[in-house]
Design an enzyme around this catalytic site. Sequence first.
Site, PDB file in Angstrom:
ATOM      1  N   GLU A 170       0.811  -1.205   0.000  1.00 29.70           N
ATOM      2  CA  GLU A 170       0.000   0.000   0.000  1.00 29.70           C
ATOM      3  C   GLU A 170       0.853   1.267   0.000  1.00 29.70           C
ATOM      4  O   GLU A 170       0.604   2.210   0.748  1.00 29.70           O
ATOM      5  CB  GLU A 170      -1.002  -0.045   1.154  1.00 29.70           C
ATOM      6  CG  GLU A 170      -2.008  -1.183   0.942  1.00 29.70           C
ATOM      7  CD  GLU A 170      -3.015  -1.360   2.068  1.00 29.70           C
ATOM      8  OE1 GLU A 170      -3.137  -0.445   2.899  1.00 29.70           O
ATOM      9  OE2 GLU A 170      -3.663  -2.426   2.107  1.00 29.70           O
ATOM     10  N   GLU A 207      -9.903   3.624   0.355  1.00 28.41           N
ATOM     11  CA  GLU A 207      -9.879   3.938   1.787  1.00 28.41           C
ATOM     12  C   GLU A 207      -8.876   5.044   2.123  1.00 28.41           C
ATOM     13  O   GLU A 207      -9.096   5.828   3.043  1.00 28.41           O
ATOM     14  CB  GLU A 207      -9.594   2.672   2.600  1.00 28.41           C
ATOM     15  CG  GLU A 207      -8.258   2.021   2.256  1.00 28.41           C
ATOM     16  CD  GLU A 207      -8.094   0.626   2.874  1.00 28.41           C
ATOM     17  OE1 GLU A 207      -9.087   0.054   3.340  1.00 28.41           O
ATOM     18  OE2 GLU A 207      -6.952   0.121   2.874  1.00 28.41           O
TER      19      GLU A 207
HETATM   20  C1  NOJ Z   1      -8.569  -2.995   5.471  1.00 29.75           C
HETATM   21  C2  NOJ Z   1      -9.445  -3.232   4.286  1.00 29.75           C
HETATM   22  O1  NOJ Z   1      -8.784  -2.883   3.102  1.00 29.75           O
HETATM   23  C3  NOJ Z   1     -10.704  -2.441   4.499  1.00 29.75           C
HETATM   24  O2  NOJ Z   1     -11.524  -2.523   3.360  1.00 29.75           O
HETATM   25  C4  NOJ Z   1     -11.409  -2.927   5.731  1.00 29.75           C
HETATM   26  O3  NOJ Z   1     -12.525  -2.124   5.967  1.00 29.75           O
HETATM   27  C5  NOJ Z   1     -10.485  -2.867   6.949  1.00 29.75           C
HETATM   28  N1  NOJ Z   1      -9.249  -3.481   6.656  1.00 29.75           N
HETATM   29  C6  NOJ Z   1     -11.113  -3.568   8.152  1.00 29.75           C
HETATM   30  O4  NOJ Z   1     -11.222  -4.944   7.910  1.00 29.75           O
HETATM   31 CA    CA Z   2      -6.308  -2.279   2.980  1.00 31.78          CA
END
Ligand code: NOJ
Ligand code: CA
Length: 684
Positions: A181, A488
């Site tokens: 990432e 995210e």
């Molecule tokens: C990281 C994941 O990429 C995300 O989509 C998820 O909400 C969180 N972890 C919690 O599991």
């Molecule tokens: Ca992630």
Amino acid sequence: MSIRPIRWLAALALVAAPMAVFAQSAAPARVASPDGRLVVEVSTDGEGRPSWRAERDGKPLVAPSRLGMLFVDAPKFERRLAIAGQRAGSADATWELPWGERRVVRDRHNELRVTLAETQAPRRRFDVVFRVFDDGLGFRYDIPAQPGLARLEIADELTEFVVAPEATAWWLPALEWNREEYLYQRTPLAEVGRAQTPITLRAADGTHLAVHEAALVDYPAMNLVRVDGHRLRADLTPGTGAARASVAAPFATPWRVLLVADSAAQLASSDLVLNLNEPNALGDVSWVRPMKYVGIWWEMHLGTHTWASGAQHGATTERALRIVDFAADHGIDGVLIEGWNEGWDGDWFGNGEDFDFTRPYPDFDLERVAGHARARGVRLIGHHETSGHAAHYESQLGDAFDLYRRLGVDAVKTGYVADGGQAKVRDEDGRLRYAWHESQAMVNHHDRVVREAAKRRIAVNPHEPVKDTGLRRTWPNLVTREGARGMEYNAWGLPGNPPEHEATLVFTRMLAGPMDFTPGIFSMRTRSGEPMATTLAKQLALYVVLYSPLQMAADLPEHYEANLPAFRFIQDVPVDWEDSRAIAGEVGEFVVFARRDRRSDDWYLGAVTDAQARTLRAPLDFLEPGRRYTAQVYRDGPGAGWQADQTDLVIESREVAAGDTLELRLAPGGGQAIRFVAGPAGNL
Ligand code: NOJ
Ligand code: CA
């Protein structure tokens, strides 16, 4: 799935050098691609060191690059080797993807199997098998069982890729805390450090290359370390003991892959990685169904709700029933609910031993939510966050999948949130060990999860995964995964993903396979209110540009309800394609994709740009000749821009046909999405 070989041009025929001939000056073994442009040679030098090299159009592409292997408990495979035999073969076959970015895949390659044998004791031998396609090559070590080599305790590979031309590289650092990432670095090839694969290269003459691997099974993932100049050497992910890989002979390594293309767009159209994987091992996989989904998810990333229990708990029964209703009312197939099960209340990041994969929180009535979803024709997507504690997860795996099976849940998102090197596995003595996410132990863990899920007809979508190496061909229930910076990062705030991020992903991460990027954010603000590097049109275009058979509409329902005309595109866009074509693009600048729906004659187009506004010409030669289409266009308006009016979206329709050319005007950080609704055939 049906596999339909067209013809085998030649069955592996012995063509040269009997075992006894160890002359080190022996002529190199050679194999060319079917179109003759790419030629590979394998040879040994005066000290019996094997190497491979490649030319394209008569120009050096890969300079002599070593082959070999280091062992923990035996001398290396590297010197005093001679070519003891070679066999050539060819294949030209088509096969079908049960779901994917296209239905029919062609596998056309020439093969060369070179046997390398030690000329002195211990006189071990191994094969290197090359497959050369028009769009690149793959090679693997194939090590037969032989005296003294029952087990291979591999310390590392000596495999090299010495890229001949000057090149620009796009790469991610390997073996660092944030796993895959990181933002892609763009540097001259001569400045690459220790990199993950795929790594993408653009040579000075416009040739595009990518180094990756295919069929990563029971082995650690391969990284690349730059030794000097343009010399990249395999750097296997460390294991929990001295050996990075421990396998039983006979054993074939994953394929080491070099993709080769004349342009960035061509690079993004390769099926080579899939072609190097084994066929479907599951038979009828009609139960693996691509879908779009919404979820109780974005609000946790924005910080307005929590995975943990308490006043802000996101996964309450009431909220779950509401989002199921939203999905049903708007024709979205699936709903993901995160934070429904016990275990999130402490410091869940990187721990994982508290998770209980069958115990819902008291304010979440799992049976009721599942019943309501079934009644409304909505598919629940299960969630297993493990925080990287693979051993703990495995101790509940059967029960966890049994529960979902009983409830009719046929897709599960898994998660491995832990820093690099902090996943937890058990060694053969049952001791808990810390491991890299892409170590052999974790590769084998994911293999077990996919098999357990398949037994119960469940598809999986791992986050913080092992990189994709095309295993979806063998395990069609391994539908998609994360494995790069997804949406995210834009919720969490600065620095979010920059405007060029998606146009970089297409030519880097996406070369490996589908990604659960989670597009479709209409609110376009981070948790602290800064603009995300996007316009609304770009959010729509991402559904076409970033392929995934599970595609999230990631924003909150109220943001979609506030803009139903734009949401229409998300409702319409398919997640399963008859064909896909990258029609233009430059790495990290822009990309235009056209894809045809598998279930209708409609085509879709998606285009995204970086921080630059651009006008691109898109010839519609992919449309069926002699047919009219209504182009439903979702484009950046005159005031659009990620730092201007992100929401300025023009939705308009026009009649088009093959032979027309559309002008796509993309705002800074913008995009364009088009649905081409097919009129009756032959109506021109
Ligand atoms: C990281 C994941 O990429 C995300 O989509 C998820 O909400 C969180 N972890 C919690 O599991
Ligand atoms: Ca992630």
